[in-house]
Design a protein around this motif. Structure first.
Motif, PDB file in Angstrom:
ATOM      1  N   SER A  18       0.834  -1.211   0.000  1.00 48.06           N
ATOM      2  CA  SER A  18       0.000   0.000   0.000  1.00 48.06           C
ATOM      3  C   SER A  18       0.864   1.255   0.000  1.00 48.06           C
ATOM      4  O   SER A  18       0.575   2.219  -0.716  1.00 48.06           O
ATOM      5  CB  SER A  18      -0.925   0.019   1.215  1.00 48.06           C
ATOM      6  OG  SER A  18      -1.882  -0.991   1.125  1.00 48.06           O
ATOM      7  N   GLY A  19       1.925   1.222   0.798  1.00 50.07           N
ATOM      8  CA  GLY A  19       2.829   2.372   0.852  1.00 50.07           C
ATOM      9  C   GLY A  19       3.525   2.609  -0.478  1.00 50.07           C
ATOM     10  O   GLY A  19       3.691   3.767  -0.900  1.00 50.07           O
ATOM     11  N   ILE A  20       3.931   1.553  -1.137  1.00 49.84           N
ATOM     12  CA  ILE A  20       4.557   1.704  -2.453  1.00 49.84           C
ATOM     13  C   ILE A  20       3.551   2.262  -3.450  1.00 49.84           C
ATOM     14  O   ILE A  20       3.876   3.139  -4.256  1.00 49.84           O
ATOM     15  CB  ILE A  20       5.163   0.372  -2.936  1.00 49.84           C
ATOM     16  CG1 ILE A  20       6.434   0.072  -2.139  1.00 49.84           C
ATOM     17  CG2 ILE A  20       5.463   0.409  -4.431  1.00 49.84           C
ATOM     18  CD1 ILE A  20       7.097  -1.239  -2.468  1.00 49.84           C
ATOM     19  N   ASP A  21       2.332   1.758  -3.413  1.00 49.68           N
ATOM     20  CA  ASP A  21       1.300   2.280  -4.316  1.00 49.68           C
ATOM     21  C   ASP A  21       1.090   3.781  -4.097  1.00 49.68           C
ATOM     22  O   ASP A  21       0.959   4.543  -5.059  1.00 49.68           O
ATOM     23  CB  ASP A  21      -0.012   1.520  -4.147  1.00 49.68           C
ATOM     24  CG  ASP A  21       0.060   0.093  -4.683  1.00 49.68           C
ATOM     25  OD1 ASP A  21       0.977  -0.215  -5.477  1.00 49.68           O
ATOM     26  OD2 ASP A  21      -0.814  -0.713  -4.297  1.00 49.68           O
ATOM     27  N   GLU A  25       1.869   6.862  -6.742  1.00 41.73           N
ATOM     28  CA  GLU A  25       0.889   7.903  -7.065  1.00 41.73           C
ATOM     29  C   GLU A  25       1.507   9.295  -6.886  1.00 41.73           C
ATOM     30  O   GLU A  25       1.275  10.197  -7.708  1.00 41.73           O
ATOM     31  CB  GLU A  25      -0.357   7.767  -6.196  1.00 41.73           C
ATOM     32  CG  GLU A  25      -1.224   6.585  -6.558  1.00 41.73           C
ATOM     33  CD  GLU A  25      -2.405   6.398  -5.610  1.00 41.73           C
ATOM     34  OE1 GLU A  25      -2.710   7.328  -4.817  1.00 41.73           O
ATOM     35  OE2 GLU A  25      -3.035   5.328  -5.670  1.00 41.73           O
ATOM     36  N   ARG A  26       2.297   9.466  -5.827  1.00 38.20           N
ATOM     37  CA  ARG A  26       2.965  10.754  -5.611  1.00 38.20           C
ATOM     38  C   ARG A  26       3.945  11.042  -6.753  1.00 38.20           C
ATOM     39  O   ARG A  26       4.025  12.172  -7.242  1.00 38.20           O
ATOM     40  CB  ARG A  26       3.679  10.774  -4.265  1.00 38.20           C
ATOM     41  CG  ARG A  26       2.742  10.986  -3.084  1.00 38.20           C
ATOM     42  CD  ARG A  26       3.487  11.279  -1.803  1.00 38.20           C
ATOM     43  NE  ARG A  26       4.144  10.126  -1.229  1.00 38.20           N
ATOM     44  CZ  ARG A  26       3.561   9.217  -0.438  1.00 38.20           C
ATOM     45  NH1 ARG A  26       2.281   9.338  -0.128  1.00 38.20           N
ATOM     46  NH2 ARG A  26       4.240   8.212   0.038  1.00 38.20           N
ATOM     47  N   ALA A  29       2.242  12.255  -9.760  1.00 38.19           N
ATOM     48  CA  ALA A  29       1.807  13.640  -9.606  1.00 38.19           C
ATOM     49  C   ALA A  29       2.991  14.603  -9.521  1.00 38.19           C
ATOM     50  O   ALA A  29       2.809  15.793  -9.277  1.00 38.19           O
ATOM     51  CB  ALA A  29       0.939  13.775  -8.351  1.00 38.19           C
ATOM     52  N   GLY A  30       4.212  14.073  -9.685  1.00 38.64           N
ATOM     53  CA  GLY A  30       5.400  14.911  -9.615  1.00 38.64           C
ATOM     54  C   GLY A  30       5.818  15.273  -8.215  1.00 38.64           C
ATOM     55  O   GLY A  30       6.571  16.216  -8.007  1.00 38.64           O
ATOM     56  N   GLN A  31       5.350  14.493  -7.216  1.00 37.76           N
ATOM     57  CA  GLN A  31       5.641  14.811  -5.820  1.00 37.76           C
ATOM     58  C   GLN A  31       6.293  13.654  -5.079  1.00 37.76           C
ATOM     59  O   GLN A  31       6.232  13.587  -3.853  1.00 37.76           O
ATOM     60  CB  GLN A  31       4.353  15.217  -5.113  1.00 37.76           C
ATOM     61  CG  GLN A  31       3.692  16.425  -5.716  1.00 37.76           C
ATOM     62  CD  GLN A  31       2.337  16.708  -5.116  1.00 37.76           C
ATOM     63  OE1 GLN A  31       1.777  15.895  -4.367  1.00 37.76           O
ATOM     64  NE2 GLN A  31       1.773  17.858  -5.434  1.00 37.76           N
ATOM     65  N   GLY A  32       6.908  12.725  -5.797  1.00 40.29           N
ATOM     66  CA  GLY A  32       7.554  11.589  -5.144  1.00 40.29           C
ATOM     67  C   GLY A  32       8.672  12.039  -4.225  1.00 40.29           C
ATOM     68  O   GLY A  32       9.390  12.991  -4.528  1.00 40.29           O
ATOM     69  N   LEU A  40      10.614   1.436  -7.507  1.00 42.03           N
ATOM     70  CA  LEU A  40       9.420   1.144  -6.718  1.00 42.03           C
ATOM     71  C   LEU A  40       8.610   0.014  -7.339  1.00 42.03           C
ATOM     72  O   LEU A  40       8.107  -0.861  -6.626  1.00 42.03           O
ATOM     73  CB  LEU A  40       8.551   2.403  -6.575  1.00 42.03           C
ATOM     74  CG  LEU A  40       9.116   3.498  -5.675  1.00 42.03           C
ATOM     75  CD1 LEU A  40       8.362   4.799  -5.886  1.00 42.03           C
ATOM     76  CD2 LEU A  40       9.088   3.071  -4.220  1.00 42.03           C
ATOM     77  N   THR A  41       8.508   0.002  -8.659  1.00 42.68           N
ATOM     78  CA  THR A  41       7.770  -1.054  -9.350  1.00 42.68           C
ATOM     79  C   THR A  41       8.460  -2.405  -9.160  1.00 42.68           C
ATOM     80  O   THR A  41       7.794  -3.420  -8.936  1.00 42.68           O
ATOM     81  CB  THR A  41       7.623  -0.708 -10.845  1.00 42.68           C
ATOM     82  OG1 THR A  41       6.904   0.532 -10.945  1.00 42.68           O
ATOM     83  CG2 THR A  41       6.860  -1.778 -11.592  1.00 42.68           C
TER      84      THR A  41
END
Length: 97
Positions: A18-21, A25-26, A29-32, A40-41
């Motif tokens: 869940s945390g990786i997902d 997503e961040r 959105a350009g906020q990783g 991560l994948t």
């Protein structure tokens, strides 16, 4: 191998997924804040395999279990990153179950 150890490992692995997902997503959105989408994948794919092994007994022998995810985290992620800590815990519990 106790069932509670397996359930604890599975629960922690699911939290890591869940945390990786969320981090993916961040990134989208350009906020990783940690790592990159490719790494991560790859980590996610290994965690999915670990979760599958934990949920479909019997587990492989300890010598045959997936390894290495913790080394990636320890070598390249900030030490105080909460997602990294959950991933490290998931691998430890999986290898100990």
């Amino acid at each position: 191998m106790s069932e509670s150890a397996v359930q604890r490992a599975l629960g922690t692995t699911e939290r890591a997924l869940s945390g990786i997902d969320e981090e993916l997503e961040r990134h989208a959105a350009g906020q990783g804040s940690v790592s990159n989408p490719g790494q991560l994948t790859a980590l996610r794919a290994q965690l999915v395999q670990m979760a599958r092994q934990l949920s479909e007994p019997p587990l492989p022998s300890k010598g045959q279990r997936l390894r290495g995810i913790g080394r990636v985290i320890a070598d390249s992620w900030p030490y105080d990153n909460s997602l990294g800590l959950v991933i490290l815990e998931a691998e430890h519990l999986y290898l100990s179950a």
